[in-house]
Design an enzyme around this catalytic site. Structure first.
Site, PDB file in Angstrom:
ATOM      1  N   ASP A  22       3.175  -4.512   0.163  1.00 53.44           N
ATOM      2  CA  ASP A  22       2.598  -3.083  -0.246  1.00 53.44           C
ATOM      3  C   ASP A  22       2.477  -3.474  -1.709  1.00 53.44           C
ATOM      4  O   ASP A  22       3.069  -3.749  -2.582  1.00 53.44           O
ATOM      5  CB  ASP A  22       3.879  -2.240   0.127  1.00 53.44           C
ATOM      6  CG  ASP A  22       3.289  -0.816  -0.220  1.00 53.44           C
ATOM      7  OD1 ASP A  22       2.325  -0.440   0.354  1.00 53.44           O
ATOM      8  OD2 ASP A  22       3.719  -0.084  -1.190  1.00 53.44           O
ATOM      9  N   HIS A  62      -3.166   3.348   8.007  1.00 53.46           N
ATOM     10  CA  HIS A  62      -2.274   4.628   7.920  1.00 53.46           C
ATOM     11  C   HIS A  62      -2.652   5.433   6.572  1.00 53.46           C
ATOM     12  O   HIS A  62      -2.018   6.409   6.348  1.00 53.46           O
ATOM     13  CB  HIS A  62      -0.939   4.316   8.053  1.00 53.46           C
ATOM     14  CG  HIS A  62      -0.254   3.548   6.703  1.00 53.46           C
ATOM     15  ND1 HIS A  62      -0.781   2.218   6.530  1.00 53.46           N
ATOM     16  CD2 HIS A  62       0.414   3.761   5.655  1.00 53.46           C
ATOM     17  CE1 HIS A  62      -0.452   1.809   5.579  1.00 53.46           C
ATOM     18  NE2 HIS A  62       0.553   2.665   4.848  1.00 53.46           N
TER      19      HIS A  62
HETATM   20  O1  TEU Z   1      -0.458   2.256  -0.563  1.00 43.45           O
HETATM   21  C1  TEU Z   1      -0.993   2.185  -1.888  1.00 43.45           C
HETATM   22  C2  TEU Z   1      -2.607   2.258  -2.028  1.00 43.45           C
HETATM   23  O2  TEU Z   1      -2.973   1.749  -3.287  1.00 43.45           O
HETATM   24  C3  TEU Z   1      -3.655   2.996  -1.039  1.00 43.45           C
HETATM   25  O3  TEU Z   1      -3.307   2.748   0.126  1.00 43.45           O
HETATM   26  C4  TEU Z   1      -3.629   4.382  -1.500  1.00 43.45           C
HETATM   27  O4  TEU Z   1      -4.071   4.277  -2.858  1.00 43.45           O
HETATM   28  C5  TEU Z   1      -2.602   5.089  -1.248  1.00 43.45           C
HETATM   29  O5  TEU Z   1      -2.510   5.725   0.072  1.00 43.45           O
HETATM   30  C6  TEU Z   1      -2.725   6.326  -2.003  1.00 43.45           C
HETATM   31  O6  TEU Z   1      -3.816   7.027  -2.052  1.00 43.45           O
HETATM   32  C7  TEU Z   1       0.472   1.652  -0.280  1.00 43.45           C
HETATM   33  C8  TEU Z   1       0.864   1.985   1.357  1.00 43.45           C
HETATM   34  O7  TEU Z   1      -0.235   1.858   2.126  1.00 43.45           O
HETATM   35  C9  TEU Z   1       0.893   3.450   1.389  1.00 43.45           C
HETATM   36  O8  TEU Z   1       1.124   4.357   2.722  1.00 43.45           O
HETATM   37  C10 TEU Z   1       2.162   3.990   0.286  1.00 43.45           C
HETATM   38  O9  TEU Z   1       2.058   5.588  -0.024  1.00 43.45           O
HETATM   39  C11 TEU Z   1       1.810   3.371  -1.101  1.00 43.45           C
HETATM   40  O10 TEU Z   1       1.665   2.066  -1.115  1.00 43.45           O
HETATM   41  C12 TEU Z   1       3.071   3.507  -1.903  1.00 43.45           C
HETATM   42  O11 TEU Z   1       4.085   2.670  -1.351  1.00 43.45           O
END
Ligand code: TEU
Ligand code: CA
Length: 552
Positions: free
Chosen positions: A194, A322
């Site tokens: 992540d 997601h």
């Molecule tokens: O997402 C971080 C990310 O940079 C993108 O997916 C998007 O910017 C984010 O959904 C915020 O808009 C990861 C995970 O995939 C996401 O589900 C988490 O919320 C986030 O990191 C924090 O862990």
């Protein structure tokens, strides 16, 4: 190019909370996944990426971990996990865990200790400062939260319940390498990491240009000074000792920088999910500052990122997950042409160079959802931005319009298994409402309908396996300036393919697109009835060149 199993595989992403509820509490769980392993095997995917299943208060649905070596209460027990892992392996499926180590939950023991006092042994597991700078959170508001106990601020690039871990601290790195070994020694097949480009901070915390969030990510949050040092240490200490795969989630990564992370001899990661196309619909104001996405830019991104593979690296190919809207609603047509456009997007996903990733429910053409009230939504990102929007005098109706386009709950409604109440996901009201179109769109009907999107995916997955040129072969866009058609060549020393995708409702004359001087045999089409020389609305075709030797 080195041939290897994780390049030839297709990943299927499971968001466990919304996948399948086996114990009537309205929340998906591990036993629910076990009950669907045969379905996934039939589809023909190879690797199951589980969004986080670790202990969590679920402020961000598991992306806020309070115990990295325990299973989330709502998802079941460690025994359930062990059964899921062995059940997957018995079917020849691999399991990819979601490693969230840029931040933990504020309910993690480490943070509970860290906030107690400035001289607590865990104080430097996180970033504490007497003053905050102007950085903004991905989830609206400041990226710093004041904690009165020690009268300092702690950094959280995401929600205030997701404090950023301090990777400068070797104790933190040691803890993380240990928890990785815990899961690898159980036999998991790798990690999706992540927001991994964010783990190294500019420790002087310089202010950034907060007028453009995409720019702020690139200039202040991603690709920090020690990120490659940390990943090479992780590789030396942990990764190189196992036959596994690693996938970075790369907000803020550019094609130029990608091979610093995934270059073959870098000793870091195997591949990367880039966001070149995913952030296209969000303007300077971030997630809900909706801007028109440009088709030429969408195609250009594929050419730009294929270069990373050309240069020895590897990337993922995905069109939803997601965090982003359903691909048929965003890039296709989820109304009249839902079926053909979903199949066209499946063709794109499965004829590109890289490791494709299919998000749960996309294989049956699940769509975005339009809940009538903000109270029907669950995502912390939506709720935080909603509060900010209303505080600035906005209206619920206006905000909901942006959520319909780009909100993450679009893809977090329960998987639609059949047309029974709650779509067969649960026997009780789920944690988030089911999309009301489940009577028309569900797995049970898809399995019965030979012409369904599911069977198209199944056929495409099989076809890709039988034609590794589609995995490793070169790529070239043949119509980069065309605003309706995406057409491209794939080739290697043995085969050549021509793929043409009509991203419009207009009929397209085929002849002018087919590369001359070859005999193109039609292998796959998303329409049963078709006209030889014209492509219908949202028609997709895969041609294979019959070499001179084969024609005689
Ligand atoms: O997402 C971080 C990310 O940079 C993108 O997916 C998007 O910017 C984010 O959904 C915020 O808009 C990861 C995970 O995939 C996401 O589900 C988490 O919320 C986030 O990191 C924090 O862990
Ligand atoms: Ca459950």
């Amino acid at each position: 190019m080195k041939k290897i199993w994780w390049k030839e595989s297709v990943i299927y992403q499971i968001y466990p909370r919304s996948f399948n509820d086996s114990n009537k509490d309205g929340i998906g769980d591990l036993k629910g996944i076990i009950d669907k392993l045969d379905y996934l095997k039939e589809l023909g995917v190879d690797i199951l990426w589980l969004s986080p299943v670790f202990q969590s208060p679920n402020d961000d649905n598991g992306y806020d971990i309070s115990d990295y070596c325990a299973i989330m209460d709502e998802f079941g027990t460690m025994e359930n996990f062990d059964n899921l892992l062995s059940g997957a392996h018995q079917r020849g499926l691999k399991i990819l865990m979601d490693l969230v180590v840029n931040h933990s939950s504020d309910e993690h023991y480490w943070f509970q200790e860290s906030r107690k006092s400035k001289d607590n042994p865990y104080r430097n597991y996180y970033h504490w400062r007497p003053e905050k700078n102007n950085w903004k959170s991905f989830f609206a508001g400041d990226a710093w939260e004041y904690d009165p106990l020690t009268e300092e601020y702690y950094l959280h690039l995401f929600s205030r319940k997701q404090p950023d871990l301090n990777w400068e601290n070797p104790e933190v790195r040691k803890e993380i390498f240990n928890l990785m070994r815990f899961w690898l020694d159980k036999g998991v097949d790798g990690f999706r990491m992540d927001v991994i480009p964010l783990i190294s901070k500019y420790t002087d915390f310089p202010d950034g240009d907060t007028s453009d969030f995409n720019k702020l990510i690139k200039e202040r949050y991603a690709n920090g000074p020690r990120v490659h040092e940390y990943l090479q240490e992780m590789h030396r200490e942990v990764l190189q000792h196992y036959d596994i795969m690693t996938v970075g989630e790369g907000p803020g990564i550019t094609a130029e920088l990608a091979n610093l992370y995934v270059g073959q001899d870098r000793g870091e990661l195997n591949m990367i999910f880039h966001f070149g196309h995913m952030f296209m619909s969000q303007g300077e104001g971030g997630r809900f500052d909706i801007v028109e996405q440009d088709f030429l830019e969408f195609k250009r991104v594929f050419t730009e990122w294929d270069q990373v593979i050309q240069d020895g690296g590897w990337i993922n190919i995905f069109l939803d997950n997601h965090d982003f809207p359903r691909l048929v609603s965003r890039w296709g047509d989820d109304g009249l042409y839902r079926k053909p456009s979903a199949k066209l997007l499946a063709t794109l996903l499965l004829t590109m160079r890289g490791t494709p990733c299919i998000y749960q429910g996309t294989e049956i053409g699940m769509t975005n959802v339009q809940f009538p009230s903000i109270n029907d939504y669950r995502d912390v990102e939506i709720m935080n931005f909603f509060k900010e929007h209303m505080a600035k005098g906005g209206t619920e109706a206006a905000f909901l319009q942006a959520v319909y386009v780009n909100g993450r709950d679009n893809v977090r409604t329960p998987v639609q298994w059949d047309n029974s109440k709650h779509a067969g996901f649960s026997e009780v009201e789920p944690w988030i409402k089911v999309n009301p179109n489940y009577p028309e769109i569900n797995v049970a009907d898809a399995l019965q309908d030979r012409d369904s999107i599911f069977h198209f995916y199944k056929n495409m997955l099989k076809y890709r396996k039988e034609n590794l040129c589609l995995v490793y072969g070169d790529f070239a866009d043949t119509t980069p300036e065309n605003r309706q058609v995406f057409s491209y060549l794939r080739w290697d020393e043995k085969d050549r393919f021509f793929i043409i995708l009509n991203f419009s409702e207009e009929e397209i004359p085929l002849q002018q697109y087919l590369p001359e001087g070859e005999f193109w045999k039609l292998e796959i089409c998303n329409y049963k009835n078709r006209q030889e020389v014209k492509l219908q609305a949202w028609e997709a075709r895969v041609y294979k060149s019959l070499q001179q030797t084969q024609i005689r």
